[in-house]
Design a protein around this motif. Sequence first.
Motif, short mmCIF file in Angstrom:
data_model
loop_
_atom_site.label_atom_id
_atom_site.label_comp_id
_atom_site.label_asym_id
_atom_site.label_seq_id
_atom_site.Cartn_x
_atom_site.Cartn_y
_atom_site.Cartn_z
N ILE A 130 0.85 -1.21 0.01
CA ILE A 130 -0.23 0.14 -0.12
C ILE A 130 1.11 1.33 -0.03
O ILE A 130 2.18 1.17 0.70
N ALA A 131 0.53 2.34 -0.74
CA ALA A 131 1.34 3.43 -0.88
C ALA A 131 1.77 4.03 0.71
O ALA A 131 0.91 4.19 1.61
N GLY A 132 2.94 4.30 0.79
CA GLY A 132 3.44 4.54 1.90
C GLY A 132 3.55 3.63 3.27
O GLY A 132 3.80 3.89 4.51
N ASN A 133 3.20 2.15 2.90
CA ASN A 133 3.29 1.25 3.81
C ASN A 133 2.47 1.46 5.20
O ASN A 133 3.18 1.44 6.24
N VAL A 134 1.40 2.15 4.96
CA VAL A 134 0.66 2.63 6.14
C VAL A 134 -0.62 1.38 6.50
O VAL A 134 -0.50 0.35 5.78
N VAL A 135 -0.98 1.56 7.91
CA VAL A 135 -1.95 0.58 8.30
C VAL A 135 -3.46 1.06 8.14
O VAL A 135 -3.52 2.35 8.10
N SER A 136 -4.29 0.06 7.98
CA SER A 136 -5.77 0.50 7.85
C SER A 136 -6.38 -0.80 8.51
O SER A 136 -5.61 -2.10 8.71
N ARG A 137 -7.64 -1.05 8.44
CA ARG A 137 -8.56 -2.16 8.96
C ARG A 137 -8.05 -3.33 7.93
O ARG A 137 -7.80 -4.42 8.30
N LYS A 138 -8.19 -2.80 6.59
CA LYS A 138 -8.12 -4.10 5.82
C LYS A 138 -6.61 -4.45 5.52
O LYS A 138 -6.21 -5.71 5.45
N VAL A 139 -5.78 -3.65 6.09
CA VAL A 139 -4.02 -4.01 5.97
C VAL A 139 -4.05 -4.78 7.20
O VAL A 139 -3.18 -5.88 7.03
N LEU A 140 -4.41 -4.26 8.17
CA LEU A 140 -4.22 -5.32 9.39
C LEU A 140 -4.97 -6.60 9.50
O LEU A 140 -4.41 -7.66 9.76
N GLY A 141 -6.03 -6.55 8.70
CA GLY A 141 -6.74 -8.13 8.53
C GLY A 141 -5.80 -8.85 7.74
O GLY A 141 -5.86 -10.02 7.96
N SER A 142 -5.09 -8.38 6.76
CA SER A 142 -4.35 -9.26 5.76
C SER A 142 -3.15 -9.81 6.75
O SER A 142 -2.76 -10.93 6.60
N ILE A 143 -2.68 -8.84 7.58
CA ILE A 143 -1.56 -9.15 8.25
C ILE A 143 -1.84 -10.33 9.41
O ILE A 143 -0.91 -11.30 9.53
N GLU A 144 -3.17 -9.86 9.99
CA GLU A 144 -3.55 -10.92 10.90
C GLU A 144 -3.77 -12.43 10.34
O GLU A 144 -3.26 -13.47 10.99
N TYR A 145 -4.25 -12.27 9.35
CA TYR A 145 -4.55 -13.66 8.63
C TYR A 145 -3.14 -14.55 8.12
O TYR A 145 -3.01 -15.58 8.42
N SER A 146 -2.12 -13.87 7.74
CA SER A 146 -0.87 -14.12 7.45
C SER A 146 -0.38 -14.85 8.51
O SER A 146 0.39 -15.96 8.50
N CYS A 147 -0.57 -14.27 10.01
CA CYS A 147 0.32 -14.81 10.95
C CYS A 147 -0.73 -15.69 11.75
O CYS A 147 -0.36 -16.67 12.24
N ALA A 148 -1.86 -15.53 12.16
CA ALA A 148 -2.75 -16.34 12.96
C ALA A 148 -3.21 -17.59 12.39
O ALA A 148 -3.33 -18.55 12.66
N ALA A 149 -3.73 -17.43 10.95
CA ALA A 149 -4.09 -18.53 10.24
C ALA A 149 -3.21 -19.13 9.35
O ALA A 149 -3.09 -20.34 9.35
N ALA A 150 -2.07 -18.45 8.63
CA ALA A 150 -1.23 -19.08 7.77
C ALA A 150 0.02 -19.60 8.41
O ALA A 150 0.87 -20.10 7.94
N GLY A 151 0.27 -19.02 9.67
CA GLY A 151 1.51 -19.35 10.35
C GLY A 151 2.81 -18.48 10.21
O GLY A 151 3.83 -19.09 10.61
N ALA A 152 2.76 -17.43 9.53
CA ALA A 152 3.87 -16.53 9.21
C ALA A 152 4.57 -16.10 10.72
O ALA A 152 3.66 -15.93 11.57
N LYS A 153 5.89 -16.18 10.85
CA LYS A 153 6.50 -16.06 11.98
C LYS A 153 6.92 -14.45 12.10
O LYS A 153 7.48 -14.24 13.22
N LEU A 154 6.96 -13.66 11.22
CA LEU A 154 7.57 -12.50 11.07
C LEU A 154 6.54 -11.52 10.45
O LEU A 154 6.34 -11.70 9.14
N VAL A 155 6.51 -10.14 10.92
CA VAL A 155 6.02 -8.95 10.09
C VAL A 155 7.12 -8.19 10.05
O VAL A 155 7.74 -7.61 10.89
N LEU A 156 7.42 -7.59 8.74
CA LEU A 156 8.24 -6.76 8.43
C LEU A 156 7.64 -5.49 7.88
O LEU A 156 7.25 -5.89 6.82
N VAL A 157 7.78 -4.48 8.66
CA VAL A 157 7.40 -3.17 7.93
C VAL A 157 8.47 -2.55 7.05
O VAL A 157 9.33 -2.33 7.77
N MET A 158 8.28 -2.49 5.87
CA MET A 158 9.26 -1.91 5.05
C MET A 158 9.11 -0.71 4.29
O MET A 158 8.10 -0.83 3.63
#
Length: 759
Positions: A600-628
């Motif tokens: 997303i432009a500017g790598n900012v957060v929103s509800r939809k962005v956070l939902g995607s990250i939550e799914y990646s970690c809680a459901a799909a098992g990703a071990k690291l969140v990298l804000v780049m």
Amino acid sequence: MNLMKSSGLRQDLAAGLVVFLVALPLCLGVALASNAPLFAGVLGGIVGGILVGILSGSHTSVSGPGNTLMAIVAVQIVTLGSFRAFLLALVVAGMIQVVLGIVRAGSISAFVPSSVIKGMLAAIGLILILKQVPHILGHDPDPEGEMSFFQPDRQNTFSELIQTIGDLHPGAATIGLLSIALLILWDRWTPLKRLGLPAPLVVVMLGVGMNLAFRRIGAPWQIGPGHLVQVPVAESLAGFLDLLQMPDFSQWSNPAVYTAALTIAAVASLESLLSLEAADKLDPKRRSSPPNREMVAQGIGNIAAGMIGGIPITSVVVRSSVNINAGGRTKRSTIVHGLLLLVSVVELPSWLNMIPLSCLAAILLVTGVKLASPALVRQMWHEGRYQFIPFAMTVASILLTDLLIGLLIGMTVSIGFILRSNVRRPLRRVVEKHLGGEVTRIELANQVSFLNRAALDLALDGIPSGGHVLLDARNTDYIDPDLLSLIRDFEHQRGPARGVQVSLIGFRQKYQLRDQTRYADYSTREIQKSITPEQVLDLLKEGNERFRAGHRLTRDHGRLVSNTALGQHPLAVVLGCIDSRTPAELIFDASMGDLFSVRIAGNVVSRKVLGSIEYSCAAAGAKLVLVMGHTRCGAVTAAVQLATSHESIERATGCQHLAPILEEIQRSIDPETLRVFDQLTQEEKEPIVNAVAWRNVEHIVEQILRQSRTLNDLVVQGRIAIVGAMYDVATGEIAFLPDRAVGLGPGLGVVDSEETVFG
């Protein structure tokens, strides 16, 4: 090419005249050194200029009697018993050349190393310098155009120079030295250049004028016939025709004729192809000439020369370089030179015989200086020993023998270096760290011969017990059967006996070796389950180092597609900007299925962005969140520039939904910065924008934890970590923000879950 086009006609006419003046004594000299009639050399020049010039596909190459054939011609005339029998051999040689061109044998020139071609050019330049010095000073026992180290007058190139000291001719030497001075001055002084006259023509006119003046002065300044051009004089057209000779067709049944023909065809073809290649390298427009067409043209030319009494012709570097230096840009110049040879020997032989050899030698000497330029030697030196040594050996060999022998020596040395390199470095060994462990990749060379067996055997023996080896043949065109047998034996017998797993990639179907990958080069369920957040971060750092170094891991993407089709087990989720320069999979040299990418432009957060990250970690098992974030970010730049604007973001940018993104970024701007930002130059603004991008990454890491109870809880449980990073678009380097890493190491606190806004 339309020969009647006016474009460049003047330059081609002038160049043709210069080549004619130089070619005439060369034709006579080659004939004299070959023990052939002098007129046969002129006929060869006429045929090479007109007929071959028309048929050839080269724009700059000039053909005529070749100096590499002088010894062969002399020997074959004696062997065959008469010059007319030799002419029959020449006709047969021309037929052989035509056949070679038709079957496309001319492509052999593509296999001659460039170091050898450049060595040939430099050597011919040096020979021109050394051979012309005696002629410039009036010492002329060695015929003009003779290029071999050992000369017909029983001297060699260097001893002839010593002989010159005691045999100077004051008149010829004066003309020669003044000619050199005039050529140099003409090339450097602009007023002379603007006259529009070719400098070599002026030199010849000067030589003729001074010759006439010295005749009046008398001895010792008077220049005798031995120091002048000596064209056979025909009193009339009938006398000219009487000089023509026909082949002796009664010799058809003589086997020696065909032996001579094969020899002439082989040597003439080789010289023509190499000279053609050299002329293309000298051509300012860098045009490529068709070698097979050249073979046919040379063959037809030699048939014609044999039918009228000429000597063998080839493409000749000396004439070609003179043509190019004189401004010749199309084949018109070589045709003009042939026409002038024809007209001159019929109508103007007496006038031509007034030209001193010393002024023509000066033209050739200056041409030699340009061919053997110090810049060429420096260039070859800087290209390394594998280029310089074959180049130097070619130069020395040609200088101390003759063109043909020197070229063969140069090519032998060059091939020796190629073989040596292939034997010493037939493969490249790289240890790659994949997710499934270390893999030793052995990259095979383009050609893998029996000479490489020992090296490959040693490399395979060096694989540790229980290790993994990948044999990479993607860049290989040929593998010797002995090597294929060795690979099969290691794959099925020796490797398994030591617990070594063998993977193959890039092997052609005909080798009967099936490509297979027996190691994990993507994230599997087992790898994802066993790996820690700290290890994932280390993998990303190592991947970025490989990306920057250009050492990306070897992967079979077709296999990855099929292996990940039924599921994914990513290791990390990267929240990055939409910028086209920041693809996470490339930056971290990650495999298919290793990363989730949220952009997303500017790598900012929103509800939809956070939902995607939550799914990646809680459901799909990703071990690291990298804000780049990244440097030179367009969204950050716009946010800073519009921070003090009284105009709405939508109105200023024309984007209806951009305002929430820029407003989020603007929370990371230092108010003090805005007071002077508009007064700064573009170079001064960039570090400020990058600093805002850094703070924005820190801010987003905090916001993820504040706004997502799901991710906060996962950090508390030690199941994930959240890390900030900045990507430099100029260097490709990633800088991580350990002081803002959450979930890694002691003392890196977690935001209280009660501050979560939603999740």
